[in-house]
Write a protein that holds these residues in place. Structure first.
Motif, PDB file in Angstrom:
ATOM      1  N   VAL A 102       0.871  -1.169  -0.210  1.00 20.51           N
ATOM      2  CA  VAL A 102      -0.050   0.025   0.190  1.00 20.51           C
ATOM      3  C   VAL A 102       0.967   1.091  -0.313  1.00 20.51           C
ATOM      4  O   VAL A 102       0.746   2.172  -0.793  1.00 20.51           O
ATOM      5  N   PRO A 103       1.786   1.129   1.103  1.00 22.12           N
ATOM      6  CA  PRO A 103       2.708   2.920   1.087  1.00 22.12           C
ATOM      7  C   PRO A 103       3.603   2.905  -0.308  1.00 22.12           C
ATOM      8  O   PRO A 103       3.281   3.707  -0.998  1.00 22.12           O
ATOM      9  N   ALA A 104       4.016   1.265  -0.835  1.00 21.65           N
ATOM     10  CA  ALA A 104       5.021   1.656  -1.597  1.00 21.65           C
ATOM     11  C   ALA A 104       4.346   2.118  -3.257  1.00 21.65           C
ATOM     12  O   ALA A 104       4.558   2.566  -4.313  1.00 21.65           O
ATOM     13  N   TRP A 105       2.690   2.164  -3.503  1.00 21.58           N
ATOM     14  CA  TRP A 105       1.842   2.198  -4.049  1.00 21.58           C
ATOM     15  C   TRP A 105       1.632   3.898  -4.242  1.00 21.58           C
ATOM     16  O   TRP A 105       2.580   4.200  -4.961  1.00 21.58           O
ATOM     17  N   ILE A 106       1.602   4.123  -3.312  1.00 23.25           N
ATOM     18  CA  ILE A 106       1.333   5.102  -2.652  1.00 23.25           C
ATOM     19  C   ILE A 106       3.080   6.104  -3.145  1.00 23.25           C
ATOM     20  O   ILE A 106       2.501   7.489  -3.529  1.00 23.25           O
ATOM     21  N   CYS A 107       3.981   5.707  -3.026  1.00 24.02           N
ATOM     22  CA  CYS A 107       5.534   6.385  -2.753  1.00 24.02           C
ATOM     23  C   CYS A 107       5.813   5.823  -4.854  1.00 24.02           C
ATOM     24  O   CYS A 107       6.638   6.823  -4.519  1.00 24.02           O
ATOM     25  N   ARG A 108       5.018   5.545  -5.133  1.00 18.43           N
ATOM     26  CA  ARG A 108       5.207   5.100  -6.736  1.00 18.43           C
ATOM     27  C   ARG A 108       6.732   4.683  -6.951  1.00 18.43           C
ATOM     28  O   ARG A 108       8.012   5.229  -7.291  1.00 18.43           O
ATOM     29  N   LEU A 109       6.770   3.562  -6.050  1.00 19.63           N
ATOM     30  CA  LEU A 109       8.156   3.007  -6.293  1.00 19.63           C
ATOM     31  C   LEU A 109       8.273   1.939  -7.218  1.00 19.63           C
ATOM     32  O   LEU A 109       8.938   1.456  -7.644  1.00 19.63           O
ATOM     33  N   PHE A 110       6.777   1.489  -8.059  1.00 23.98           N
ATOM     34  CA  PHE A 110       6.645   0.819  -8.546  1.00 23.98           C
ATOM     35  C   PHE A 110       5.730   1.500  -9.638  1.00 23.98           C
ATOM     36  O   PHE A 110       4.707   2.163  -9.225  1.00 23.98           O
ATOM     37  N   PRO A 111       5.976   1.292 -10.694  1.00 19.02           N
ATOM     38  CA  PRO A 111       4.803   1.982 -12.062  1.00 19.02           C
ATOM     39  C   PRO A 111       3.223   0.964 -11.602  1.00 19.02           C
ATOM     40  O   PRO A 111       3.213   0.052 -11.454  1.00 19.02           O
ATOM     41  N   HIS A 112       2.285   1.919 -11.994  1.00 16.85           N
ATOM     42  CA  HIS A 112       0.880   1.150 -11.208  1.00 16.85           C
ATOM     43  C   HIS A 112      -0.129   1.468 -12.270  1.00 16.85           C
ATOM     44  O   HIS A 112      -0.332   1.188 -13.149  1.00 16.85           O
ATOM     45  N   THR A 113       0.651  -0.936 -13.100  1.00 18.71           N
ATOM     46  CA  THR A 113       0.076  -1.341 -14.143  1.00 18.71           C
ATOM     47  C   THR A 113       0.316  -2.309 -13.371  1.00 18.71           C
ATOM     48  O   THR A 113       0.793  -2.793 -11.964  1.00 18.71           O
ATOM     49  N   LEU A 114      -0.492  -3.494 -13.965  1.00 17.51           N
ATOM     50  CA  LEU A 114      -0.516  -4.748 -13.783  1.00 17.51           C
ATOM     51  C   LEU A 114       0.474  -5.743 -13.971  1.00 17.51           C
ATOM     52  O   LEU A 114       0.941  -6.209 -12.761  1.00 17.51           O
ATOM     53  N   ARG A 115       1.040  -5.240 -15.077  1.00 17.45           N
ATOM     54  CA  ARG A 115       2.681  -6.586 -15.214  1.00 17.45           C
ATOM     55  C   ARG A 115       3.910  -5.478 -13.302  1.00 17.45           C
ATOM     56  O   ARG A 115       4.454  -6.565 -13.406  1.00 17.45           O
ATOM     57  N   ALA A 116       3.793  -4.442 -13.149  1.00 13.69           N
ATOM     58  CA  ALA A 116       4.376  -3.985 -12.458  1.00 13.69           C
ATOM     59  C   ALA A 116       4.201  -4.490 -10.660  1.00 13.69           C
ATOM     60  O   ALA A 116       4.766  -4.810 -10.264  1.00 13.69           O
ATOM     61  N   ILE A 117       2.558  -4.695 -10.697  1.00 12.43           N
ATOM     62  CA  ILE A 117       1.825  -4.732  -9.661  1.00 12.43           C
ATOM     63  C   ILE A 117       2.512  -6.330  -9.162  1.00 12.43           C
ATOM     64  O   ILE A 117       2.805  -7.184  -8.430  1.00 12.43           O
ATOM     65  N   LEU A 118       2.191  -6.647 -10.712  1.00 10.10           N
ATOM     66  CA  LEU A 118       2.521  -9.067 -10.370  1.00 10.10           C
ATOM     67  C   LEU A 118       4.012  -8.929 -10.217  1.00 10.10           C
ATOM     68  O   LEU A 118       4.155  -9.656  -9.816  1.00 10.10           O
ATOM     69  N   LEU A 119       4.887  -8.741 -10.872  1.00 13.10           N
ATOM     70  CA  LEU A 119       6.280  -8.358  -9.974  1.00 13.10           C
ATOM     71  C   LEU A 119       6.993  -7.687  -9.477  1.00 13.10           C
ATOM     72  O   LEU A 119       7.812  -8.648  -8.487  1.00 13.10           O
ATOM     73  N   GLN A 120       5.684  -6.818  -8.373  1.00 10.33           N
ATOM     74  CA  GLN A 120       6.391  -6.933  -7.423  1.00 10.33           C
ATOM     75  C   GLN A 120       6.082  -7.225  -6.424  1.00 10.33           C
ATOM     76  O   GLN A 120       6.989  -8.352  -5.439  1.00 10.33           O
ATOM     77  N   ALA A 121       4.598  -8.320  -6.590  1.00 10.84           N
ATOM     78  CA  ALA A 121       4.581  -9.660  -5.963  1.00 10.84           C
ATOM     79  C   ALA A 121       5.341 -10.458  -5.623  1.00 10.84           C
ATOM     80  O   ALA A 121       5.462 -11.173  -4.527  1.00 10.84           O
ATOM     81  N   GLY A 122       5.788 -10.940  -6.973  1.00 11.36           N
ATOM     82  CA  GLY A 122       6.662 -11.569  -7.191  1.00 11.36           C
ATOM     83  C   GLY A 122       7.857 -12.061  -6.758  1.00 11.36           C
ATOM     84  O   GLY A 122       8.432 -12.763  -5.724  1.00 11.36           O
ATOM     85  N   PHE A 123       8.395 -11.021  -6.762  1.00 12.91           N
ATOM     86  CA  PHE A 123       9.353 -10.571  -5.782  1.00 12.91           C
ATOM     87  C   PHE A 123       9.161 -10.108  -4.351  1.00 12.91           C
ATOM     88  O   PHE A 123      10.129 -11.027  -4.153  1.00 12.91           O
ATOM     89  N   PHE A 124       8.796  -9.788  -4.104  1.00 11.87           N
ATOM     90  CA  PHE A 124       8.127  -9.797  -2.557  1.00 11.87           C
ATOM     91  C   PHE A 124       8.006 -10.763  -2.257  1.00 11.87           C
ATOM     92  O   PHE A 124       8.915 -11.579  -1.053  1.00 11.87           O
ATOM     93  N   ILE A 125       6.787 -12.492  -2.195  1.00 13.50           N
ATOM     94  CA  ILE A 125       7.104 -13.204  -1.974  1.00 13.50           C
ATOM     95  C   ILE A 125       8.656 -14.353  -2.523  1.00 13.50           C
ATOM     96  O   ILE A 125       8.870 -15.052  -1.179  1.00 13.50           O
ATOM     97  N   LEU A 126       9.068 -14.519  -3.224  1.00 10.99           N
ATOM     98  CA  LEU A 126      10.284 -14.269  -3.378  1.00 10.99           C
ATOM     99  C   LEU A 126      10.882 -14.466  -2.220  1.00 10.99           C
ATOM    100  O   LEU A 126      11.934 -15.483  -1.499  1.00 10.99           O
TER     101      LEU A 126
END
Length: 160
Positions: A102-126
């Motif tokens: 949630v804060p990473a989204w607000i801080c714009r730490l990644f682009p607001h696209t589905l691909r970026a969200i999935l990559l960010q989630a995958g990286f976090f899970i890893l």
């Protein structure tokens, strides 16, 4: 309950200090590697969203501190005797992931696209899985050492 709150406070404060230090070091490394001589404190879109570098830093440090305290509180779920490891891990993961995304989204730490969200989630899970596995293996090893010592003590008592 008082002891749990004290543990959360102490661990949250320690994690906050470490996290703020790490974010400052990352900022310095990025600024130095760019080589312009300027210190880039935050992503321009993030600064624009909050109006100034100071406001962006206040939010960033608040986010890091909040994240640290949420992690400290989430760790307490592993100490609930009636919960199994799977339940504690799932609740811990959801709390930590939510506190991050949630804060990473607000801080714009990644682009607001589905691909970026999935990559960010995958990286976090890893990263989460790697840390979880390393802690699990270390704890398992400690338990085996304790069991070996107990077995040795029992054998010593039986021989007397």
């Amino acid at each position: 309950m008082k002891q749990t709150m004290k543990r959360i406070f102490v661990h949250g404060m320690l994690a906050s200090a470490i996290s703020i230090s790490v974010t400052s070091i990352i900022t310095l490394v990025i600024s130095a590697s760019i080589g312009s001589g300027d210190c880039i404190r935050a992503i321009p879109a993030f600064v624009n969203k909050f109006g100034s570098d100071v406001n962006a830093l206040i939010f960033e440090y608040s986010f890091v501190t909040g994240f640290s305290f949420i992690c400290a509180a989430a760790n307490e779920f592993f100490k609930i005797d009636s919960w199994n490891l799977t339940k504690a891990t799932l609740v811990h993961f959801v709390m930590v992931f939510s506190a991050y995304v949630v804060p990473a989204w607000i801080c714009r730490l990644f682009p607001h696209t589905l691909r970026a969200i999935l990559l960010q989630a995958g990286f976090f899970i890893l990263i989460y899985a790697l840390v979880w596995i390393s802690i699990y293996v270390r704890q398992l090893s400690a338990i085996k050492r304790i069991n070996t010592k107990i077995a040795d003590l029992r054998r010593g008592r039986n021989q007397n």
